[in-house]
Design an enzyme around this catalytic site. Sequence first.
Site, short mmCIF file in Angstrom:
data_model
loop_
_atom_site.label_atom_id
_atom_site.label_comp_id
_atom_site.label_asym_id
_atom_site.label_seq_id
_atom_site.Cartn_x
_atom_site.Cartn_y
_atom_site.Cartn_z
N ARG A 27 -11.87 -2.21 2.14
CA ARG A 27 -10.69 -1.52 2.63
C ARG A 27 -9.48 -2.44 2.76
O ARG A 27 -8.61 -2.21 3.61
CB ARG A 27 -10.97 -0.80 3.97
CG ARG A 27 -12.28 -0.03 3.99
CD ARG A 27 -12.34 1.07 2.94
NE ARG A 27 -11.40 2.13 3.19
CZ ARG A 27 -11.65 3.18 3.97
NH1 ARG A 27 -12.81 3.31 4.54
NH2 ARG A 27 -10.76 4.12 4.14
N ARG A 31 -4.47 0.33 4.97
CA ARG A 31 -4.91 0.05 6.34
C ARG A 31 -4.10 -1.02 7.05
O ARG A 31 -3.39 -0.72 7.97
CB ARG A 31 -6.40 -0.30 6.38
CG ARG A 31 -7.28 0.94 6.30
CD ARG A 31 -8.66 0.66 6.79
NE ARG A 31 -9.35 1.90 7.15
CZ ARG A 31 -10.60 1.93 7.56
NH1 ARG A 31 -11.29 0.83 7.66
NH2 ARG A 31 -11.15 3.07 7.89
N ARG A 40 3.51 3.79 1.60
CA ARG A 40 2.92 5.04 2.07
C ARG A 40 3.98 5.95 2.69
O ARG A 40 4.01 7.15 2.45
CB ARG A 40 1.82 4.67 3.07
CG ARG A 40 1.22 5.75 3.86
CD ARG A 40 -0.01 6.32 3.18
NE ARG A 40 -0.86 6.96 4.15
CZ ARG A 40 -0.51 8.01 4.85
NH1 ARG A 40 0.67 8.56 4.69
NH2 ARG A 40 -1.35 8.53 5.73
N ASP A 77 -9.91 7.03 -3.24
CA ASP A 77 -10.83 7.41 -2.17
C ASP A 77 -12.10 7.97 -2.78
O ASP A 77 -12.08 8.48 -3.90
CB ASP A 77 -10.20 8.45 -1.23
CG ASP A 77 -10.91 8.45 0.11
OD1 ASP A 77 -10.52 7.67 0.98
OD2 ASP A 77 -11.89 9.21 0.27
N TYR A 155 -19.83 14.77 3.27
CA TYR A 155 -18.50 15.37 3.43
C TYR A 155 -18.45 16.78 2.86
O TYR A 155 -17.77 17.65 3.41
CB TYR A 155 -17.43 14.47 2.79
CG TYR A 155 -17.21 13.20 3.60
CD1 TYR A 155 -16.44 13.23 4.76
CD2 TYR A 155 -17.80 11.99 3.24
CE1 TYR A 155 -16.27 12.09 5.54
CE2 TYR A 155 -17.64 10.85 4.00
CZ TYR A 155 -16.86 10.90 5.15
OH TYR A 155 -16.70 9.78 5.91
O1 CP3 Z 1 -11.28 -0.70 -0.17
C1 CP3 Z 1 -10.10 -0.39 -0.43
O2 CP3 Z 1 -9.15 -0.95 0.10
C2 CP3 Z 1 -9.83 0.65 -1.50
C3 CP3 Z 1 -9.46 1.91 -1.03
C4 CP3 Z 1 -10.47 2.81 -0.31
C5 CP3 Z 1 -10.04 3.87 0.52
N1 CP3 Z 1 -11.12 4.60 0.91
C6 CP3 Z 1 -8.62 4.16 0.90
C7 CP3 Z 1 -8.35 4.93 2.12
C8 CP3 Z 1 -11.86 2.88 -0.38
C9 CP3 Z 1 -12.84 1.97 -1.08
C10 CP3 Z 1 -12.25 4.02 0.40
C11 CP3 Z 1 -13.66 4.45 0.52
C12 CP3 Z 1 -14.02 5.48 1.50
N2 CP3 Z 1 -13.32 6.60 1.85
C13 CP3 Z 1 -15.24 5.49 2.20
C14 CP3 Z 1 -16.34 4.49 2.03
C15 CP3 Z 1 -16.06 3.22 2.75
C16 CP3 Z 1 -16.31 3.24 4.22
O3 CP3 Z 1 -15.38 2.96 4.98
O4 CP3 Z 1 -17.47 3.50 4.63
C17 CP3 Z 1 -15.23 6.64 3.02
C18 CP3 Z 1 -16.34 7.05 3.97
C19 CP3 Z 1 -14.02 7.34 2.77
C20 CP3 Z 1 -13.58 8.63 3.34
C21 CP3 Z 1 -12.34 8.47 4.14
N3 CP3 Z 1 -11.10 8.19 3.60
C22 CP3 Z 1 -12.18 8.58 5.54
C23 CP3 Z 1 -13.30 8.87 6.52
C24 CP3 Z 1 -10.83 8.35 5.85
C25 CP3 Z 1 -10.12 8.41 7.18
C26 CP3 Z 1 -10.32 7.21 7.99
C27 CP3 Z 1 -9.75 5.93 7.38
O5 CP3 Z 1 -10.51 5.25 6.70
O6 CP3 Z 1 -8.60 5.62 7.59
C28 CP3 Z 1 -10.17 8.06 4.61
C29 CP3 Z 1 -8.74 7.75 4.43
C30 CP3 Z 1 -8.38 6.53 3.68
N4 CP3 Z 1 -8.98 6.08 2.54
C31 CP3 Z 1 -7.30 5.65 4.02
C32 CP3 Z 1 -7.28 4.64 3.03
C33 CP3 Z 1 -6.31 3.51 2.90
C34 CP3 Z 1 -6.35 5.83 5.18
C35 CP3 Z 1 -5.32 6.82 4.81
C36 CP3 Z 1 -3.93 6.45 5.27
O7 CP3 Z 1 -3.28 5.59 4.64
O8 CP3 Z 1 -3.50 7.06 6.23
#
Ligand code: CP3
Length: 345
Positions: A27, A31, A40, A77, A155
């Site tokens: 991640r 973030r 963003r 994602d 999901y």
């Molecule tokens: O690793 C990286 O930096 C690449 C980008 C990436 C994102 N999501 C961007 C994202 C990756 C590899 C993921 C994978 C992902 N997404 C997982 C598996 C990894 C883990 O954490 O277990 C899961 C379960 C998700 C589903 C998901 N996406 C959730 C539950 C959420 C909300 C909570 C959170 O993580 O912030 C997201 C949103 C998300 N995916 C964001 C980002 C940067 C945040 C969105 C924002 O910018 O507001």
Amino acid sequence: MAEYQNDLILRTIKGEKTERYPVWLMRQAGRILPEYRAVRASLSGFKELVETPERAAEVTIQPVDILGVDAAIIFSDILVIPEAMGLPYQMIEKKGPWFENTIKSVEDLKTISDQIDVADKLGYVSEAIKITKKELNGRVPLIGFCGAPWTIFCYMTEGEGSKTFSKAKSQLFANPEMAHQLLDMITNVTIKYLKLQIKAGADIIQVFDSWSGILGPAEYSEFGMKYVSRICEAINEVPVTVFAKGAYYAREELAKLDCQTIGIDWNMDIAESRKIIGADKTLQGNLDPCVLYSDFKTIEMKTKNLLNSFGNQRHIANLGHGVYPDTDPEKVKCFIETVKEYAKN
Ligand code: CP3
């Protein structure tokens, strides 16, 4: 002919002797960086960023430029897969993903499809990968990724995040036939999707099984591992990393997968994991992301302890799960710099 200026992670994955451990953070794209938030904020939301290849490429490269990591991971994602299958999601600010429709029965499977053209539905990801590769220009390798079928199933059946995913989990017991059909469909699309990412230029693939920890050995073997194993067998073009969070109980089985790297979370001891998994795989992990809330001295000390525990074996330094959004980027840099300055002997 040097394809990469820095191929440390690829050499480590192959089990070659290296001068130091490679480091990146799950991640890392998004973030934590103010530079990410600025991009963003200039768009309507998370999904627009995911679906705009030039901007997705830009935030993918930010951690390489700003943090100095040894690999980039494509900004996207795991939930693009359910959407491509016909189950769209929304990303709700401060809450997370939300699906208007969920899969509750065999009947509902008729509303989705695995017979889709991934190049058409997910062309924006492959476009983002191509732009990223071009702009990285060989600085570091690029990681592509997907969710593991069980995590995607969570999901698609639960419809949103959950602490227990009890709705998703209950389907395994109440409706196992539907569960296998849906897992099979997700696996079919995921394999096509990963091949699309590789064709576009992904150098490594990571499979995120974020919710494996809520199952036990029997259920994970039947509903989780079976499909992860199919993905590993289908992907031979590039190395594969399997990160099954919380699946300490499945390490012996994970060791048998046809993949090169196993991700380890902070619940698992490195030396014990090495003993169980053996010397033939690279391990990745596993600093507790909360360590990055401590002072610089403590971060340095905890990181050195972690590096000592690798025992000069095949290891990629990473956190035990994704970096938390309110982490100070300077603390992240401290972790990265400590890894880079640590000389292997
Ligand atoms: O690793 C990286 O930096 C690449 C980008 C990436 C994102 N999501 C961007 C994202 C990756 C590899 C993921 C994978 C992902 N997404 C997982 C598996 C990894 C883990 O954490 O277990 C899961 C379960 C998700 C589903 C998901 N996406 C959730 C539950 C959420 C909300 C909570 C959170 O993580 O912030 C997201 C949103 C998300 N995916 C964001 C980002 C940067 C945040 C969105 C924002 O910018 O507001």
